[in-house]
Design an enzyme around this catalytic site. Structure first.
Site, PDB file in Angstrom:
ATOM      1  N   ASP A  11       0.774  -1.230  -0.094  1.00  0.00           N
ATOM      2  CA  ASP A  11      -0.092  -0.012   0.122  1.00  0.00           C
ATOM      3  C   ASP A  11       0.906   1.146   0.178  1.00  0.00           C
ATOM      4  O   ASP A  11       1.115   1.962   1.058  1.00  0.00           O
ATOM      5  CB  ASP A  11      -0.988   0.092   1.179  1.00  0.00           C
ATOM      6  CG  ASP A  11      -2.031  -1.051   1.175  1.00  0.00           C
ATOM      7  OD1 ASP A  11      -2.354  -1.349  -0.165  1.00  0.00           O
ATOM      8  OD2 ASP A  11      -2.513  -1.511   2.175  1.00  0.00           O
ATOM      9  N   LYS A  62     -10.561  -4.123  -7.611  1.00  0.00           N
ATOM     10  CA  LYS A  62     -11.978  -4.223  -7.170  1.00  0.00           C
ATOM     11  C   LYS A  62     -12.792  -3.519  -8.367  1.00  0.00           C
ATOM     12  O   LYS A  62     -13.554  -2.659  -8.248  1.00  0.00           O
ATOM     13  CB  LYS A  62     -12.146  -3.511  -5.980  1.00  0.00           C
ATOM     14  CG  LYS A  62     -11.423  -3.911  -4.648  1.00  0.00           C
ATOM     15  CD  LYS A  62     -11.680  -3.197  -3.498  1.00  0.00           C
ATOM     16  CE  LYS A  62     -11.040  -3.636  -2.353  1.00  0.00           C
ATOM     17  NZ  LYS A  62      -9.443  -3.767  -2.256  1.00  0.00           N
TER      18      LYS A  62
END
Length: 230
Positions: A11, A62
């Protein structure tokens, strides 16, 4: 522990930091694969790096759109040869899930489509605020049925729901984020669990972010190995 898959969440939008996370979580004692999300993929050097990356990885985008747009998005990733997992969102519906799985299969039989259910930052109160009437467990179970029907390979859900999912769906891959080592801060996650407890719930793999990448990564990796050996 070789049967336990650990995904480390890279991240960051900083390529140097991403390389450091990958290097310092390497160990012969665990299977640790990098997971790259929107932050890294959208960064200036992120996608270019993944084009020539030599190890298997998970691209966690996603994807959530109408079927044609979603499958076109998957198709645009076909040059990322070492991408072995991609994520789409259950909210896209059955036809979108089927379309993205069909496209992924045409790219590579080894490319697995994982379906994101209820984000681990959400709880029952959050669901009510956005219009859902079912509690988390019931909604995730409903979404898991959709995943099975679509032919997608697995789901992403919290380890708290994993136990009930596994009872009904024996062969689905179940990957769980929201994992913290004992004593670590839960931060913005609502539904968290330790690695050992998650694997007791029969998950296929876990995602670890801050518990691994914040602070001394080498030490955190050793903490994880020690925890899983208990």
């Amino acid at each position: 522990m070789s049967n336990k898959i650990i995904f480390v969440a890279c991240d960051t939008s900083n390529l140097i930091d991403a390389k450091r996370i990958i290097k310092q979580t390497k160990t012969r004692k665990l299977k640790i694969l990098p997971k790259f999300g929107l932050q890294f993929f959208y960064s200036k050097k992120g996608r270019k790096f993944l084009e020539s990356f030599k190890n298997d990885f998970w691209l966690d985008l996603k994807i959530n759109d109408i079927p044609q747009t979603a499958l076109s998005a998957v198709d645009s990733l076909k040059d990322l040869k070492k991408c072995k997992y991609i994520t789409v969102h259950a909210n896209g519906g059955l036809e979108m899930l089927r379309a993205t799985k069909k496209k992924a299969k045409s790219i590579s039989k080894d490319l697995k489509v994982l379906v994101v259910t209820v984000l681990t930052s959400l709880n029952n109160k959050s669901l009510k605020e956005i219009g859902h009437t079912k509690p988390v467990e019931q909604l995730v179970l409903k979404q898991a049925s959709l995943v099975k029907k679509s032919g997608c390979d697995g789901i992403v859900c919290s380890a708290q729901e994993a136990k009930i999912i596994r009872k009904k769906f024996k062969k689905l891959l179940i990957i769980t984020p929201g994992i913290r080592l004992p004593g670590d801060n839960t931060n913005d996650q609502s539904r968290v669990m330790t690695p050992n407890d998650a694997f007791k719930n029969k998950v296929s793999g876990i995602v670890m972010g801050r518990s691994l990448i914040k602070g001394n990564i080498n030490n955190n990796t050793q903490r994880l190995i020690g925890h899983l050996n208990k």
